[in-house]
Design a protein around this motif. Sequence first.
Motif, PDB file in Angstrom:
ATOM      1  N   VAL A  54       0.861  -1.176   0.000  1.00 32.61           N
ATOM      2  CA  VAL A  54       0.000   0.000   0.000  1.00 32.61           C
ATOM      3  C   VAL A  54       0.901   1.231   0.000  1.00 32.61           C
ATOM      4  N   THR A  55       0.720   2.104  -0.982  1.00 30.41           N
ATOM      5  CA  THR A  55       1.529   3.313  -1.093  1.00 30.41           C
ATOM      6  C   THR A  55       0.803   4.482  -0.446  1.00 30.41           C
ATOM      7  N   ILE A  56       1.479   5.124   0.494  1.00 34.87           N
ATOM      8  CA  ILE A  56       0.925   6.267   1.216  1.00 34.87           C
ATOM      9  C   ILE A  56       1.834   7.452   0.958  1.00 34.87           C
ATOM     10  N   LEU A  57       1.253   8.527   0.458  1.00 38.08           N
ATOM     11  CA  LEU A  57       2.008   9.713   0.072  1.00 38.08           C
ATOM     12  C   LEU A  57       1.715  10.848   1.041  1.00 38.08           C
ATOM     13  N   LEU A  58       2.761  11.330   1.733  1.00 42.93           N
ATOM     14  CA  LEU A  58       2.646  12.486   2.615  1.00 42.93           C
ATOM     15  C   LEU A  58       3.061  13.722   1.842  1.00 42.93           C
ATOM     16  N   LEU A  59       2.171  14.694   1.746  1.00 42.68           N
ATOM     17  CA  LEU A  59       2.426  15.935   1.010  1.00 42.68           C
ATOM     18  C   LEU A  59       2.276  17.129   1.933  1.00 42.68           C
ATOM     19  N   GLY A  60       3.035  18.166   1.652  1.00 46.33           N
ATOM     20  CA  GLY A  60       2.939  19.405   2.417  1.00 46.33           C
ATOM     21  C   GLY A  60       4.205  20.214   2.243  1.00 46.33           C
ATOM     22  N   ASP A  61       4.146  21.449   2.712  1.00 48.80           N
ATOM     23  CA  ASP A  61       5.288  22.349   2.606  1.00 48.80           C
ATOM     24  C   ASP A  61       6.515  21.752   3.304  1.00 48.80           C
ATOM     25  N   THR A  62       7.694  22.262   2.924  1.00 49.07           N
ATOM     26  CA  THR A  62       8.908  21.842   3.629  1.00 49.07           C
ATOM     27  C   THR A  62       8.830  22.317   5.068  1.00 49.07           C
ATOM     28  N   GLU A  63       9.460  21.586   5.944  1.00 49.29           N
ATOM     29  CA  GLU A  63       9.583  21.937   7.360  1.00 49.29           C
ATOM     30  C   GLU A  63       8.284  21.843   8.161  1.00 49.29           C
ATOM     31  N   VAL A  64       7.252  21.158   7.645  1.00 47.45           N
ATOM     32  CA  VAL A  64       6.036  21.016   8.452  1.00 47.45           C
ATOM     33  C   VAL A  64       6.130  19.837   9.423  1.00 47.45           C
ATOM     34  N   GLY A  65       7.103  18.935   9.219  1.00 44.86           N
ATOM     35  CA  GLY A  65       7.314  17.842  10.162  1.00 44.86           C
ATOM     36  C   GLY A  65       7.006  16.455   9.633  1.00 44.86           C
ATOM     37  N   LYS A  66       6.864  16.294   8.330  1.00 41.38           N
ATOM     38  CA  LYS A  66       6.542  14.987   7.743  1.00 41.38           C
ATOM     39  C   LYS A  66       7.633  13.960   8.038  1.00 41.38           C
ATOM     40  N   THR A  67       8.874  14.316   7.779  1.00 38.11           N
ATOM     41  CA  THR A  67       9.987  13.379   7.980  1.00 38.11           C
ATOM     42  C   THR A  67      10.175  13.068   9.461  1.00 38.11           C
ATOM     43  N   THR A  68       9.992  14.051  10.318  1.00 33.12           N
ATOM     44  CA  THR A  68      10.119  13.818  11.760  1.00 33.12           C
ATOM     45  C   THR A  68       9.028  12.864  12.230  1.00 33.12           C
ATOM     46  N   PHE A  69       7.825  13.015  11.698  1.00 29.78           N
ATOM     47  CA  PHE A  69       6.715  12.114  12.018  1.00 29.78           C
ATOM     48  C   PHE A  69       7.088  10.670  11.651  1.00 29.78           C
ATOM     49  N   LEU A  70       7.561  10.447  10.430  1.00 26.29           N
ATOM     50  CA  LEU A  70       7.944   9.103   9.999  1.00 26.29           C
ATOM     51  C   LEU A  70       9.148   8.582  10.781  1.00 26.29           C
ATOM     52  N   SER A  71      10.064   9.477  11.128  1.00 23.52           N
ATOM     53  CA  SER A  71      11.237   9.072  11.912  1.00 23.52           C
ATOM     54  C   SER A  71      10.822   8.610  13.297  1.00 23.52           C
ATOM     55  N   ARG A  72       9.872   9.302  13.899  1.00 22.40           N
ATOM     56  CA  ARG A  72       9.374   8.915  15.229  1.00 22.40           C
ATOM     57  C   ARG A  72       8.718   7.534  15.158  1.00 22.40           C
ATOM     58  N   ILE A  73       7.941   7.303  14.127  1.00 17.60           N
ATOM     59  CA  ILE A  73       7.272   6.005  13.960  1.00 17.60           C
ATOM     60  C   ILE A  73       8.298   4.890  13.787  1.00 17.60           C
ATOM     61  N   SER A  74       9.330   5.148  13.011  1.00 16.45           N
ATOM     62  CA  SER A  74      10.320   4.105  12.738  1.00 16.45           C
ATOM     63  C   SER A  74      11.090   3.704  13.989  1.00 16.45           C
ATOM     64  N   LYS A  75      11.043   4.543  15.007  1.00 10.47           N
ATOM     65  CA  LYS A  75      11.747   4.266  16.251  1.00 10.47           C
ATOM     66  C   LYS A  75      11.013   3.234  17.111  1.00 10.47           C
ATOM     67  N   GLY A  76       9.735   3.027  16.866  1.00 11.15           N
ATOM     68  CA  GLY A  76       8.983   2.010  17.604  1.00 11.15           C
ATOM     69  C   GLY A  76       7.948   2.613  18.529  1.00 11.15           C
ATOM     70  N   SER A  77       7.132   1.745  19.088  1.00 10.73           N
ATOM     71  CA  SER A  77       5.983   2.193  19.871  1.00 10.73           C
ATOM     72  C   SER A  77       6.354   2.793  21.216  1.00 10.73           C
ATOM     73  N   SER A  78       7.528   2.482  21.761  1.00  8.15           N
ATOM     74  CA  SER A  78       7.909   3.050  23.052  1.00  8.15           C
ATOM     75  C   SER A  78       8.610   4.394  22.891  1.00  8.15           C
ATOM     76  N   SER A  79       8.669   4.908  21.657  1.00  2.00           N
ATOM     77  CA  SER A  79       9.431   6.131  21.403  1.00  2.00           C
ATOM     78  C   SER A  79       8.851   7.352  22.088  1.00  2.00           C
ATOM     79  N   HIS A  80       7.563   7.342  22.425  1.00  2.00           N
ATOM     80  CA  HIS A  80       6.989   8.515  23.088  1.00  2.00           C
ATOM     81  C   HIS A  80       7.521   8.666  24.507  1.00  2.00           C
ATOM     82  N   LEU A  81       8.092   7.612  25.059  1.00  4.41           N
ATOM     83  CA  LEU A  81       8.663   7.669  26.398  1.00  4.41           C
ATOM     84  C   LEU A  81      10.129   8.077  26.393  1.00  4.41           C
TER      85      LEU A  81
END
Length: 193
Positions: free
Chosen positions: A7-34
């Motif tokens: 399944v292809t999911i495309l994140l669109l938006g201006d630069t610096e809105v936080g798309k890559t940081t969002f995906l980076s946080r997810i890639s760190k795993g479910s305990s990353s919020h702690l």
Amino acid sequence: MADPPEVTILLLGDTEVGKTTFLSRISKGSSSHLSKEPIAILRDNDQPFIFDISFFNRPYRFQFYDTASPENWTLLQPDVIVLCYDLSSRLSLINIQRVWRKETTRLFTSVKELPVLLLGLKRDLRSEEDPNGIIYPQEGYRIAQEMRCDRYMECSAVSGELVHEAFEDICRTAALGTKKEGGGLSEGGCGVM
């Protein structure tokens, strides 16, 4: 055993809105919020960012693409589009309405069947210091409805607040879109996470 559906999911938006940081946080795993350690930011040339997840007792391979450059995404055939904006930047939301939503409609002829989600990022920057620049949940939800998006979500990749929930919502919408012909609620309305 057959390969899981991709399944292809495309994140669109201006630069610096936080798309890559969002995906980076997810890639760190479910305990990353702690975790208080800094997030290792994914690199654009590592795309697609792949996550293998099961939904509805079925495995899926979600391929996320993240871009602010129209040249990079016009050749993709996404199954879901996530329009992203910065909750502390009114201009990024205006650009979602005036530029990004119109471009998706113009470039993807199947946009009526294509789920389109609206995601507010940098929730941690919402403060009372500049009430005119901040977008509150009610306004984001209203705009998502006006743009006929299927869902409205918001989160903070820095603090981890609602990141897991937003990611799960995106993936659930994508998985449901593969289970039936057509995926969007665009004709019917907008749900809020």
